[in-house]
Write a protein that holds these residues in place. Structure first.
Motif, mmCIF file in Angstrom:
data_model
loop_
_atom_site.group_PDB
_atom_site.id
_atom_site.type_symbol
_atom_site.label_atom_id
_atom_site.label_comp_id
_atom_site.label_asym_id
_atom_site.label_seq_id
_atom_site.Cartn_x
_atom_site.Cartn_y
_atom_site.Cartn_z
ATOM 1 N N ALA A 1 1.094 -1.138 0.097
ATOM 2 C CA ALA A 1 0.070 -0.052 0.113
ATOM 3 C C ALA A 1 1.022 1.161 -0.173
ATOM 4 N N ARG A 2 2.153 1.391 0.857
ATOM 5 C CA ARG A 2 2.896 2.259 0.830
ATOM 6 C C ARG A 2 3.541 2.564 -0.646
ATOM 7 N N ALA A 3 3.929 1.670 -1.147
ATOM 8 C CA ALA A 3 4.380 1.631 -2.616
ATOM 9 C C ALA A 3 3.568 2.105 -3.589
ATOM 10 N N ALA A 4 2.247 1.946 -3.417
ATOM 11 C CA ALA A 4 1.114 2.569 -4.262
ATOM 12 C C ALA A 4 0.563 3.970 -3.828
ATOM 13 N N GLY A 5 1.281 4.454 -2.929
ATOM 14 C CA GLY A 5 1.154 5.895 -2.562
ATOM 15 C C GLY A 5 0.191 6.320 -1.327
ATOM 16 N N LEU A 6 -0.097 5.361 -0.641
ATOM 17 C CA LEU A 6 -1.230 5.294 0.486
ATOM 18 C C LEU A 6 -0.187 5.463 1.684
ATOM 19 N N ALA A 7 -0.679 6.475 2.602
ATOM 20 C CA ALA A 7 0.140 6.843 3.906
ATOM 21 C C ALA A 7 -0.443 5.682 4.734
ATOM 22 N N HIS B 1 -11.722 4.867 -1.651
ATOM 23 C CA HIS B 1 -12.841 5.802 -1.108
ATOM 24 C C HIS B 1 -12.285 6.882 -0.015
ATOM 25 N N ALA B 2 -10.938 6.951 0.551
ATOM 26 C CA ALA B 2 -10.494 7.693 1.657
ATOM 27 C C ALA B 2 -9.788 8.795 1.108
ATOM 28 N N GLY B 3 -9.626 8.910 -0.317
ATOM 29 C CA GLY B 3 -8.943 10.012 -0.864
ATOM 30 C C GLY B 3 -7.289 10.258 -0.356
ATOM 31 N N PRO B 4 -6.810 11.374 -0.135
ATOM 32 C CA PRO B 4 -5.542 11.615 0.232
ATOM 33 C C PRO B 4 -5.464 11.458 1.703
ATOM 34 N N ALA B 5 -5.550 10.257 2.316
ATOM 35 C CA ALA B 5 -5.720 10.178 3.775
ATOM 36 C C ALA B 5 -4.743 9.454 4.308
ATOM 37 N N LYS B 6 -4.340 9.640 5.775
ATOM 38 C CA LYS B 6 -3.484 8.433 6.510
ATOM 39 C C LYS B 6 -4.379 7.278 6.928
ATOM 40 N N VAL B 7 -3.589 6.349 7.006
ATOM 41 C CA VAL B 7 -4.188 5.152 7.255
ATOM 42 C C VAL B 7 -3.388 4.471 8.587
ATOM 43 N N ARG B 8 -4.023 4.065 9.635
ATOM 44 C CA ARG B 8 -3.303 3.431 10.865
ATOM 45 C C ARG B 8 -3.888 1.900 10.665
ATOM 46 N N HIS C 1 -7.685 -3.461 14.054
ATOM 47 C CA HIS C 1 -8.226 -1.991 13.698
ATOM 48 C C HIS C 1 -7.546 -1.060 12.652
ATOM 49 N N VAL C 2 -8.182 -0.800 11.615
ATOM 50 C CA VAL C 2 -7.868 -0.152 10.420
ATOM 51 C C VAL C 2 -8.825 1.225 10.387
ATOM 52 N N GLU C 3 -8.086 2.278 10.507
ATOM 53 C CA GLU C 3 -8.932 3.379 10.492
ATOM 54 C C GLU C 3 -8.001 4.616 9.719
ATOM 55 N N ASP C 4 -8.931 5.482 9.118
ATOM 56 C CA ASP C 4 -8.209 6.327 8.116
ATOM 57 C C ASP C 4 -8.890 7.769 8.538
ATOM 58 N N ASP C 5 -8.265 8.783 8.159
ATOM 59 C CA ASP C 5 -8.832 10.252 8.497
ATOM 60 C C ASP C 5 -9.127 10.752 7.084
ATOM 61 N N GLY C 6 -10.142 10.039 6.347
ATOM 62 C CA GLY C 6 -10.516 10.432 4.792
ATOM 63 C C GLY C 6 -11.748 11.251 4.838
ATOM 64 N N THR C 7 -12.222 11.053 3.742
ATOM 65 C CA THR C 7 -13.752 11.790 3.444
ATOM 66 C C THR C 7 -15.057 11.072 4.120
ATOM 67 N N ALA C 8 -14.886 10.112 4.642
ATOM 68 C CA ALA C 8 -16.274 9.471 5.046
ATOM 69 C C ALA C 8 -16.886 10.311 6.133
ATOM 70 N N ASP C 9 -18.112 10.497 5.804
ATOM 71 C CA ASP C 9 -19.082 11.324 6.767
ATOM 72 C C ASP C 9 -19.743 10.457 7.319
ATOM 73 N N PRO C 10 -19.926 10.617 9.077
ATOM 74 C CA PRO C 10 -20.921 9.858 9.825
ATOM 75 C C PRO C 10 -22.397 10.077 9.686
ATOM 76 N N ASP C 11 -22.597 11.491 9.019
ATOM 77 C CA ASP C 11 -24.091 11.840 8.766
ATOM 78 C C ASP C 11 -24.374 10.973 7.446
ATOM 79 N N ARG C 12 -23.464 10.567 6.474
ATOM 80 C CA ARG C 12 -23.912 9.856 5.197
ATOM 81 C C ARG C 12 -23.132 8.510 5.140
ATOM 82 N N GLY D 1 -13.437 10.109 8.354
ATOM 83 C CA GLY D 1 -12.907 9.104 7.961
ATOM 84 C C GLY D 1 -13.588 7.825 8.471
ATOM 85 N N PHE D 2 -12.708 6.781 8.219
ATOM 86 C CA PHE D 2 -13.762 5.263 8.214
ATOM 87 C C PHE D 2 -12.914 4.434 9.246
#
Length: 372
Positions: free
Chosen positions: A255-261, A295-302, A315-326, A357-358
């Motif tokens: 994933a890092r090699a593909a550009g995901l943080a 789906h997360a966009g340019p996000a950081k993933v842990r 536990h996998v989480e990101d700070d991407g574009t997911a909205d808890p209201d949608r 995020g998700f």
């Protein structure tokens, strides 16, 4: 070996610092040619230029500081058009980062001050018109650059998606080929070896029943056919098993090699897992990273793997574009993930985070792999 920093954040910080230095040098040089420039004016120019080093970290604060300092310098010293360079750079950066409303307000404030400092109406309007063109170019150029960067990111994501789709298709074809080979071996070779073993066993039984000595060659055939059957069953089991092709750590590296943080942390005492549990862990991390990339966009993933005495928590989480209201509609990936976890007697929680995020959290009992 490249001399540039590998960390993108460091590269951006260096670029912002270079921008502040270059703009500051030009603005201070222009101020030095103005005869009425005082010490306080140099200080205002230095402040309006120095804050540009933080333009990406705090774009609105930098824009406000640069505009306030630049406007104060303009009202105090009545400098030439080059004095607007720090404010122009701040407006450009703000527009690039999507703060076009703030950029327009800052431009209006500076242009209003420019009109107020003109000795004549004609001079004020001429200078303001020139600067208005510059500010308009900065806002439009910033928005165009932002749209271009968004287009590049979408193109990269589509390329990654196409590559992932090709890999999945290749893996699917390989799995189908393995199953075809397994069926062929089972239908042909297994039948033939079974006949040989059966005939050898019957011959040995009849020879012993008649009290005759069993030929050594016949015993060898019986033993070899039995061993061949065991080896063949083992081979067929391998061919029919969809084993993962790596570890969670390898998935993170890909994933890092593909550009995901992505960051991976392991808590507790890491240990070998039963095959079923190991396969489920791999698939959960794989699907979570795939969803983040798509789906997360340019996000950081842990990614966190936490081992306790009785459970493994993924536990996998990101700070991407997911909205808890949608909340998103569950797709095949999340459904398959939930089925894997439920089959092992675990629990799965997946959905948008309250802060954005998700998050995917799976808890698997370590004893599950021994009983499945």
């Amino acid at each position: 070996m490249s001399g540039y920093p590998a960390d993108p954040a460091i590269r951006r910080r260096l670029a912002d610092t270079a921008l502040a230095v270059v703009v500051g040098a030009l603005a201070l040089t222009a101020a030095a040619f103005d005869a009425d420039t005082a010490t306080v004016d140099y200080a205002l120019v230095a402040v309006s230029s120095a804050v540009l080093a933080f333009c990406r970290a705090a774009p609105r604060v930098v824009l406000a500081a640069a505009t306030a300092s630049g406007t104060a310098y303009l009202l105090h010293a009545h400098p030439g058009a080059l004095a607007a360079l720090p404010v122009l750079a701040a407006v450009l950066t703000a527009a690039q980062l999507g703060r076009r409303g703030w950029a327009a307000v800052a431009s209006g404030v500076y242009l209003t001050a420019c009109i107020a400092t003109g000795s004549t109406t004609q001079e004020a309007l001429g200078k303001a018109g020139l600067l208005a063109g510059w500010f308009l170019c900065m806002v439009v150029g910033g928005l165009a650059d932002r749209n271009w960067q968004a287009y590049l990111r979408q193109t990269e994501q589509r390329a990654l998606e196409a590559e992932r789709t090709r890999e999945e298709a290749a893996l699917r074809r390989a799995g189908e080929e393995r199953l075809r080979i397994a069926r062929e071996l089972h239908d042909s070779l297994t039948h033939s070896i079974s006949i040989v073993k059966l005939q050898a066993g019957v011959a040995v039984h009849l020879a012993r029943k008649r009290g005759e000595e069993v030929p050594p060659a016949l015993l060898a055939i019986q033993e070899a056919s039995g061993e061949a059957m065991r080896e063949l069953r083992s081979t067929l089991e391998i061919l029919r098993t969809d084993e993962p092709t790596g570890t969670p750590a390898l998935l993170v590296e890909r994933a890092r090699a593909a550009g995901l943080a992505v960051d991976l942390t392991v808590a507790g005492e890491e240990r070998p897992l039963p095959a079923t549990l190991d396969r489920a862990t791999y698939r959960i991390v794989q699907e979570s990273l795939t969803n983040a990339a798509r789906h997360a966009g340019p996000a950081k993933v842990r990614v966190e793997l936490a081992y306790s005495d009785d459970d493994l928590t993924i536990h996998v989480e990101d700070d991407g574009t997911a909205d808890p209201d949608r909340p998103p509609e569950p797709g095949h990936g999340l459904t398959g993930m939930r089925e894997r976890v439920t089959a092992l007697g675990g629990t799965l929680a997946a959905g948008p985070r309250a802060e954005g995020g998700f998050s995917v959290r799976a808890e698997l009992p370590l004893r599950a792999g021994d009983s499945v």
